[in-house]
Enzyme design. Sequence first.
Site, mmCIF file in Angstrom:
data_model
loop_
_atom_site.group_PDB
_atom_site.id
_atom_site.type_symbol
_atom_site.label_atom_id
_atom_site.label_comp_id
_atom_site.label_asym_id
_atom_site.label_seq_id
_atom_site.Cartn_x
_atom_site.Cartn_y
_atom_site.Cartn_z
ATOM 1 N N TYR A 25 -45.715 54.316 69.149
ATOM 2 C CA TYR A 25 -46.538 54.636 68.309
ATOM 3 C C TYR A 25 -47.086 53.353 67.565
ATOM 4 C CZ TYR A 25 -46.487 59.598 69.340
ATOM 5 O OH TYR A 25 -46.765 60.877 69.811
ATOM 6 N N LYS A 80 -22.880 73.203 49.247
ATOM 7 C CA LYS A 80 -24.566 73.550 49.204
ATOM 8 C C LYS A 80 -25.223 72.533 50.204
ATOM 9 C CE LYS A 80 -25.275 70.292 45.517
ATOM 10 N NZ LYS A 80 -26.318 69.364 45.219
ATOM 11 N N MET A 126 -41.402 62.082 67.455
ATOM 12 C CA MET A 126 -40.798 63.608 67.124
ATOM 13 C C MET A 126 -39.467 63.802 67.825
ATOM 14 S SD MET A 126 -42.439 67.323 67.011
ATOM 15 C CE MET A 126 -43.720 66.777 65.990
ATOM 16 N N ARG A 142 -31.153 66.419 33.008
ATOM 17 C CA ARG A 142 -31.653 67.088 34.209
ATOM 18 C C ARG A 142 -31.514 68.459 33.825
ATOM 19 N NH1 ARG A 142 -29.387 66.559 40.281
ATOM 20 N NH2 ARG A 142 -27.662 67.795 39.205
#
EC number: 5.1.1.1
Length: 385
Positions: free
Chosen positions: A261, A34, A309, A133
């Site tokens: 940054y 998956k 990014m 769950r």
Amino acid sequence: MRPLQARIDLDALRDNYRLACERAPGASAMAVLKANAYGHGAVSCARALAPLAPAMALASLEEGRELRAAGIDCPLVLLEGFFEADEIDEAVDNGYWCVLHSHWQVEALLVALRARPGRRPPVLIKCDSGMHRLGFFPDEARSVCRRLMAHPDVGRCTLMTHFATADTADDAQLRHQMAVVEALRVDLDMPACFANSPATLSAPRSHAEWVRPGIMLYGANPLERDHPDHDRFASRLRPVMTLESRVIAVRELGVGEPVGYGARFVTERPTRVGVVACGYGDGYDRHAPDGTPVLVNGQRTGLIGRISMDMLTVDLSDIPGADVGARVTLWGRDENGGHLAVDEVARWCDTIPYTLLTGVLPRVPRRYYHHHDDEHGGDDSSRTP
Ligand SMILES: Cc1ncc(COP(=O)(O)O)c(C=O)c1O
């Protein structure tokens, strides 16, 4: 071309699958593919495992369609079953095995099967043995199993559960969950499928007829570090994904200079900063702190400054000769045989290898290798491994 790529070693994937089979010799192993095979590329991984794995497990019919279109014809297990009743016919007619975790699914399935009898699909009935769950509480599971096992429109019924704590050193909850489902299995005399990767490796009593290894196929260690079996399998698990890039620029800075940054990192010594083509826009974790390890030309160093990014910055001060073009391994195995485990990077980022691997974004090209460095480059959907 941008130098960032994820190299995927399909031989390692197969070896890890074989390790699962070796640890669970009496069981069949459905390969959990998956989430795009945990970020590795579902089609290529499925093709590589198809000769070995009798079934594969997915999260949705949409994931399955991609594999069916690529010619994967083994049973595909839908771990959460169908989400809407109108998926049932496609699932049943195309060889999916549905997990049933809720009463509405049972009723909807029986309605669909009654409308076109004779198909008799295998199903897995999920018992909530303590994770809380998905699944039926044990008494409900018993009656759902009895009903479906006796039903003429339903094929083989397998009892399923999922463990919440099989990876941890404290085995109290695992033992509790095991006791719950073992009692059901014996009572109902039916096949069962319980074990995820950590239980496949280290809880043999849970193996039953099927195991469901996921993360271990991709070479991450599924056991927590203080689990008694953690070290036992560490050397047997082969990393499948290597995320690698190159230094695209170098800066020489004096003392007291900020980097990146927010000026999070400030140099405390004269520093050579390497700028690497990889950022959070590729899926690299923006929370990676200063010091998170990377390999540059096979040598360990650390991140400095915030992840951008498209770029991140590393300290090259102690790696003489590392310049523009130097090879950077964000995790995995580098060309010189060096290894930086994704588990270790995950620990630095205060996360788990699952999120790092599934988080590698589509813009990162996957390149597939198998059989002694035979390379199949490019995007996963168009290549035959
Ligand atoms: C129901 C179920 N089975 C098996 C697995 C595989 O687990 P792991 O990757 O820990 O082996 C998962 C993963 O999330 C799952 O949700």
